[in-house]
Every structure is written in C-alpha cells, then in structure tokens.
Design a protein around this motif. Structure first.
Motif, PDB file in Angstrom:
ATOM      1  N   PHE A 130    -114.327 -57.166  69.414  1.00  0.00           N
ATOM      2  CA  PHE A 130    -114.059 -58.447  70.048  1.00  0.00           C
ATOM      3  C   PHE A 130    -115.360 -59.229  70.131  1.00  0.00           C
ATOM      4  N   LEU A 131    -115.386 -60.441  69.588  1.00  0.00           N
ATOM      5  CA  LEU A 131    -116.582 -61.281  69.636  1.00  0.00           C
ATOM      6  C   LEU A 131    -116.513 -62.300  70.762  1.00  0.00           C
ATOM      7  N   GLY A 132    -115.314 -62.836  71.027  1.00  0.00           N
ATOM      8  CA  GLY A 132    -115.176 -63.841  72.081  1.00  0.00           C
ATOM      9  C   GLY A 132    -113.893 -64.623  71.912  1.00  0.00           C
ATOM     10  N   PHE A 171    -111.845 -64.483  68.596  1.00  0.00           N
ATOM     11  CA  PHE A 171    -112.742 -64.182  67.484  1.00  0.00           C
ATOM     12  C   PHE A 171    -113.036 -62.689  67.480  1.00  0.00           C
ATOM     13  N   SER A 172    -112.913 -62.069  66.305  1.00  0.00           N
ATOM     14  CA  SER A 172    -113.156 -60.633  66.188  1.00  0.00           C
ATOM     15  C   SER A 172    -113.792 -60.339  64.836  1.00  0.00           C
ATOM     16  N   THR A 173    -114.213 -59.086  64.675  1.00  0.00           N
ATOM     17  CA  THR A 173    -114.810 -58.654  63.421  1.00  0.00           C
ATOM     18  C   THR A 173    -114.295 -57.266  63.066  1.00  0.00           C
ATOM     19  N   ALA A 214    -115.785 -61.630  59.760  1.00  0.00           N
ATOM     20  CA  ALA A 214    -115.440 -62.341  60.990  1.00  0.00           C
ATOM     21  C   ALA A 214    -114.075 -63.008  60.825  1.00  0.00           C
ATOM     22  N   LEU A 215    -113.241 -62.884  61.862  1.00  0.00           N
ATOM     23  CA  LEU A 215    -111.890 -63.436  61.849  1.00  0.00           C
ATOM     24  C   LEU A 215    -111.636 -64.259  63.107  1.00  0.00           C
ATOM     25  N   ALA A 216    -110.794 -65.263  62.972  1.00  0.00           N
ATOM     26  CA  ALA A 216    -110.280 -66.008  64.118  1.00  0.00           C
ATOM     27  C   ALA A 216    -108.776 -65.787  64.137  1.00  0.00           C
ATOM     28  N   TYR A 217    -108.250 -65.318  65.271  1.00  0.00           N
ATOM     29  CA  TYR A 217    -106.815 -65.081  65.397  1.00  0.00           C
ATOM     30  C   TYR A 217    -106.235 -66.133  66.329  1.00  0.00           C
TER      31      TYR A 217
END
Length: 42
Positions: free
Chosen positions: A8-10, A19-21, A26-29
């Motif tokens: 979890f990035l934020g 935002f996760s990785t 890097a991905l945005a869900y």
C-alpha cells in the motif's frame, strides 16, 4: 499466477483511488469503477 504481495502506497485525499505496488510496478485502483491503472515501473 498472481503476485504474492501488494504494498500500500497511499490514497488520494479527494477521490476514491488507492495507490499500490507489486512486482516493482505502481498501480492506481479506482474504487468507484473497480479498474486498475498502470502508473509506471518503480
């Protein structure tokens, strides 16, 4: 087949986006549409 780990990035403070990785990507869900967006390689 699927990655074992997501980090979890934020989250966006005003939109429903997380935002996760995983696997150095890097991905945005988007929670409202249930779609993942590629953001780039870390």
């Amino acid at each position: 087949m699927y990655p074992e780990r997501f980090s979890f990035l934020g989250f966006h403070p005003y939109k429903e986006v997380i935002f996760s990785t995983t696997l150095n990507v890097a991905l945005a869900y988007h929670l409202n549409t249930s779609k993942a967006q590629f953001l780039g390689i870390l």
